[in-house]
Design a protein around this motif. Structure first.
Motif, PDB file in Angstrom:
ATOM      1  N   HIS A 189       8.100   2.950   4.447  1.00 47.07           N
ATOM      2  CA  HIS A 189       8.882   4.208   4.686  1.00 47.07           C
ATOM      3  C   HIS A 189       8.249   4.028   6.247  1.00 47.07           C
ATOM      4  CE1 HIS A 189      10.021   8.338   5.236  1.00 47.07           C
ATOM      5  NE2 HIS A 189      10.836   8.056   4.047  1.00 47.07           N
ATOM      6  N   LYS A 190       9.295   4.911   7.132  1.00 44.02           N
ATOM      7  CA  LYS A 190       9.041   4.886   8.377  1.00 44.02           C
ATOM      8  C   LYS A 190       7.760   5.784   8.413  1.00 44.02           C
ATOM      9  CE  LYS A 190      11.818   9.071   9.193  1.00 44.02           C
ATOM     10  NZ  LYS A 190      12.872   9.843   9.980  1.00 44.02           N
ATOM     11  N   SER A 191       7.455   6.639   7.567  1.00 42.48           N
ATOM     12  CA  SER A 191       6.302   7.580   7.508  1.00 42.48           C
ATOM     13  C   SER A 191       5.030   7.213   6.472  1.00 42.48           C
ATOM     14  CB  SER A 191       6.704   8.882   7.296  1.00 42.48           C
ATOM     15  OG  SER A 191       7.694   9.281   8.335  1.00 42.48           O
ATOM     16  N   PHE A 192       5.149   5.752   5.887  1.00 41.13           N
ATOM     17  CA  PHE A 192       4.215   5.673   4.877  1.00 41.13           C
ATOM     18  C   PHE A 192       3.891   4.083   4.951  1.00 41.13           C
ATOM     19  CE2 PHE A 192       5.933   9.561   3.182  1.00 41.13           C
ATOM     20  CZ  PHE A 192       4.543  10.365   2.855  1.00 41.13           C
ATOM     21  N   LYS A 198      -3.193  -0.627  -4.870  1.00 37.88           N
ATOM     22  CA  LYS A 198      -3.577   0.694  -5.318  1.00 37.88           C
ATOM     23  C   LYS A 198      -2.371   1.343  -6.104  1.00 37.88           C
ATOM     24  CE  LYS A 198      -7.480   1.033  -3.258  1.00 37.88           C
ATOM     25  NZ  LYS A 198      -8.648   0.842  -4.072  1.00 37.88           N
ATOM     26  N   VAL A 199      -1.081   0.452  -5.980  1.00 37.73           N
ATOM     27  CA  VAL A 199       0.064   1.116  -6.684  1.00 37.73           C
ATOM     28  C   VAL A 199       0.029   0.659  -7.916  1.00 37.73           C
ATOM     29  CG1 VAL A 199       2.772   0.695  -6.940  1.00 37.73           C
ATOM     30  CG2 VAL A 199       1.371   0.572  -4.768  1.00 37.73           C
ATOM     31  N   GLU A 200       0.281   2.041  -8.854  1.00 35.74           N
ATOM     32  CA  GLU A 200       0.269   1.841 -10.389  1.00 35.74           C
ATOM     33  C   GLU A 200       1.561   1.644 -10.893  1.00 35.74           C
ATOM     34  OE1 GLU A 200      -2.009   5.424 -11.482  1.00 35.74           O
ATOM     35  OE2 GLU A 200      -3.430   5.116  -9.845  1.00 35.74           O
ATOM     36  N   ARG A 201       2.525   2.107 -10.468  1.00 33.61           N
ATOM     37  CA  ARG A 201       4.097   2.074 -10.792  1.00 33.61           C
ATOM     38  C   ARG A 201       4.877   2.163  -9.758  1.00 33.61           C
ATOM     39  NH1 ARG A 201       1.744   6.265 -13.261  1.00 33.61           N
ATOM     40  NH2 ARG A 201       0.953   5.197 -14.861  1.00 33.61           N
ATOM     41  N   PHE A 202       6.205   1.835  -9.593  1.00 33.69           N
ATOM     42  CA  PHE A 202       7.272   2.197  -8.753  1.00 33.69           C
ATOM     43  C   PHE A 202       8.383   2.017  -9.111  1.00 33.69           C
ATOM     44  CE2 PHE A 202       6.091  -2.383  -8.257  1.00 33.69           C
ATOM     45  CZ  PHE A 202       7.676  -2.967  -8.268  1.00 33.69           C
ATOM     46  N   ASN A 203       9.434   2.766  -8.711  1.00 34.43           N
ATOM     47  CA  ASN A 203      11.044   2.542  -9.124  1.00 34.43           C
ATOM     48  C   ASN A 203      11.679   2.311  -7.773  1.00 34.43           C
ATOM     49  OD1 ASN A 203      11.032   5.315  -8.073  1.00 34.43           O
ATOM     50  ND2 ASN A 203      10.851   6.057 -10.066  1.00 34.43           N
ATOM     51  N   SER A 204      12.998   2.635  -7.568  1.00 38.22           N
ATOM     52  CA  SER A 204      14.086   2.361  -6.658  1.00 38.22           C
ATOM     53  C   SER A 204      13.328   3.657  -5.671  1.00 38.22           C
ATOM     54  CB  SER A 204      15.254   2.295  -6.889  1.00 38.22           C
ATOM     55  OG  SER A 204      15.594   3.556  -7.616  1.00 38.22           O
ATOM     56  N   ARG A 205      12.983   4.609  -5.722  1.00 39.37           N
ATOM     57  CA  ARG A 205      12.750   5.824  -5.198  1.00 39.37           C
ATOM     58  C   ARG A 205      11.316   6.017  -4.436  1.00 39.37           C
ATOM     59  NH1 ARG A 205      15.022  10.882  -7.550  1.00 39.37           N
ATOM     60  NH2 ARG A 205      14.472  11.817  -5.675  1.00 39.37           N
ATOM     61  N   PHE A 206      10.291   5.746  -5.286  1.00 39.10           N
ATOM     62  CA  PHE A 206       8.956   6.025  -5.301  1.00 39.10           C
ATOM     63  C   PHE A 206       7.894   4.795  -5.622  1.00 39.10           C
ATOM     64  CE2 PHE A 206      11.083  10.247  -6.240  1.00 39.10           C
ATOM     65  CZ  PHE A 206      10.809  10.814  -4.983  1.00 39.10           C
ATOM     66  N   ARG A 218      15.298   2.664   1.815  1.00 42.35           N
ATOM     67  CA  ARG A 218      16.315   2.121   1.030  1.00 42.35           C
ATOM     68  C   ARG A 218      16.031   0.561   1.228  1.00 42.35           C
ATOM     69  NH1 ARG A 218      22.621   3.161   2.713  1.00 42.35           N
ATOM     70  NH2 ARG A 218      23.507   2.261   1.031  1.00 42.35           N
ATOM     71  N   ASN A 219      16.165   0.191   0.142  1.00 45.32           N
ATOM     72  CA  ASN A 219      15.938  -1.342  -0.150  1.00 45.32           C
ATOM     73  C   ASN A 219      14.485  -2.055   0.029  1.00 45.32           C
ATOM     74  OD1 ASN A 219      18.699  -2.017  -0.323  1.00 45.32           O
ATOM     75  ND2 ASN A 219      18.892  -1.975   1.907  1.00 45.32           N
ATOM     76  N   ARG A 220      13.466  -0.884  -0.227  1.00 43.36           N
ATOM     77  CA  ARG A 220      12.092  -1.500   0.141  1.00 43.36           C
ATOM     78  C   ARG A 220      11.709  -1.631  -1.432  1.00 43.36           C
ATOM     79  NH1 ARG A 220      10.817  -3.627   4.241  1.00 43.36           N
ATOM     80  NH2 ARG A 220       8.587  -2.985   4.258  1.00 43.36           N
ATOM     81  N   LYS A 221      12.207  -1.361  -2.513  1.00 42.55           N
ATOM     82  CA  LYS A 221      11.755  -1.530  -3.731  1.00 42.55           C
ATOM     83  C   LYS A 221      11.589  -3.336  -3.855  1.00 42.55           C
ATOM     84  CE  LYS A 221      12.836  -1.514  -8.589  1.00 42.55           C
ATOM     85  NZ  LYS A 221      13.686  -1.101  -9.893  1.00 42.55           N
ATOM     86  N   GLU A 222      12.731  -3.972  -3.286  1.00 44.07           N
ATOM     87  CA  GLU A 222      12.436  -5.358  -3.631  1.00 44.07           C
ATOM     88  C   GLU A 222      11.428  -6.027  -2.753  1.00 44.07           C
ATOM     89  OE1 GLU A 222      15.228  -9.305  -2.814  1.00 44.07           O
ATOM     90  OE2 GLU A 222      16.219  -7.376  -2.774  1.00 44.07           O
TER      91      GLU A 222
END
Length: 235
Positions: A189-192, A198-206, A218-222
């Motif tokens: 994300h532009k701010s993250f 360290k990522v435990e789980r993720f979806n299309s938004r978080f 947007r499109n960073r999930k892939e």
């Protein structure tokens, strides 16, 4: 302890002036002075260079162009007659920005910063893992890269969240991102910027790290899915 340094400036007068200051400083060893990026690059590739006093506006290639072409950069002190480039200098993790004409006391202060940082790196045990130094509360702070969870933009500052606590640092996201290994960190994300491990789980938004949900652009999930898969295969 002496730092090997080079001076780069297309102005003969300014180059001679800075080289003289370097030669007179007891903690510096001047290994070369150059008027262009090409000659400087050859020197850095063939010699150990700890510190570079670098002019920005030069013909053919600027000081920024020189640094962009280096895989490993020495410590950087920019020198310029203009203030216009000071903000961009943050993107190259410069330790100082000196205005021409350069005064001896300001030159010496920049060298003190370089020596302090160089000494801290030497005194750090190698078996503690990779680390970087950041300026927090007017002090150089050592951060172990593996302990960083994520980095968050906060105005003119960034907030670095680690396993040991949170640190506020004057920097741009772009500048800090260049200090992190791209195999382990991803700007989602532009701010993250997040530590992939360290990522435990993720979806299309978080992406979730602990109880914190970090937004994905947007499109960073892939991109995150590929990075996580690559990291898991290399373990």
């Amino acid at each position: 302890m002496k730092l090997n340094c080079v001076v780069v400036d297309d102005s003969t007068i300014h180059r001679i002036t800075i080289a003289k200051l370097a030669n007179e400083h007891p903690d510096l060893d001047l290994v070369g002075d150059f008027s262009n990026a090409s000659e400087t690059r050859k020197c850095i590739l063939n010699k150990t260079v700890d510190l570079i006093f670098l002019d920005i506006e030069m013909p053919v290639q600027s000081g920024f162009d020189l640094l962009d072409g280096l895989k490993t950069r020495p410590q950087i002190v920019f020198v310029s007659a203009k203030s216009d480039y000071a903000l961009r200098a943050f993107d190259y993790a410069a330790i100082d920005y000196l205005h021409k004409p350069i005064k001896k006391d300001r030159f010496n202060k920049a060298v003190e910063k370089a020596i302090e940082l160089h000494q801290m790196k030497k005194e750090t045990p190698e078996d503690e893992g990779e680390f970087i130094f950041v300026k927090s509360n007017l002090k150089n702070l050592k951060l172990y890269i593996g302990r960083i969870k994520w980095v968050e933009a906060l105005g003119d500052y960034i907030k670095i969240i680690t396993e040991d606590g949170t640190h506020l640092v004057l920097s741009t996201m772009k500048a800090f991102e260049t200090q992190l290994p791209s195999d382990n960190f991803l700007r989602v994300h532009k701010s993250f910027i997040i530590n992939i491990s360290k990522v435990e789980r993720f979806n299309s938004r978080f992406a979730e790290i602990g109880s914190t949900q970090i937004p994905l652009s947007r499109n960073r999930k892939e991109d995150l899915a590929k990075a996580v898969n690559k990291a898991s295969q290399s373990q």
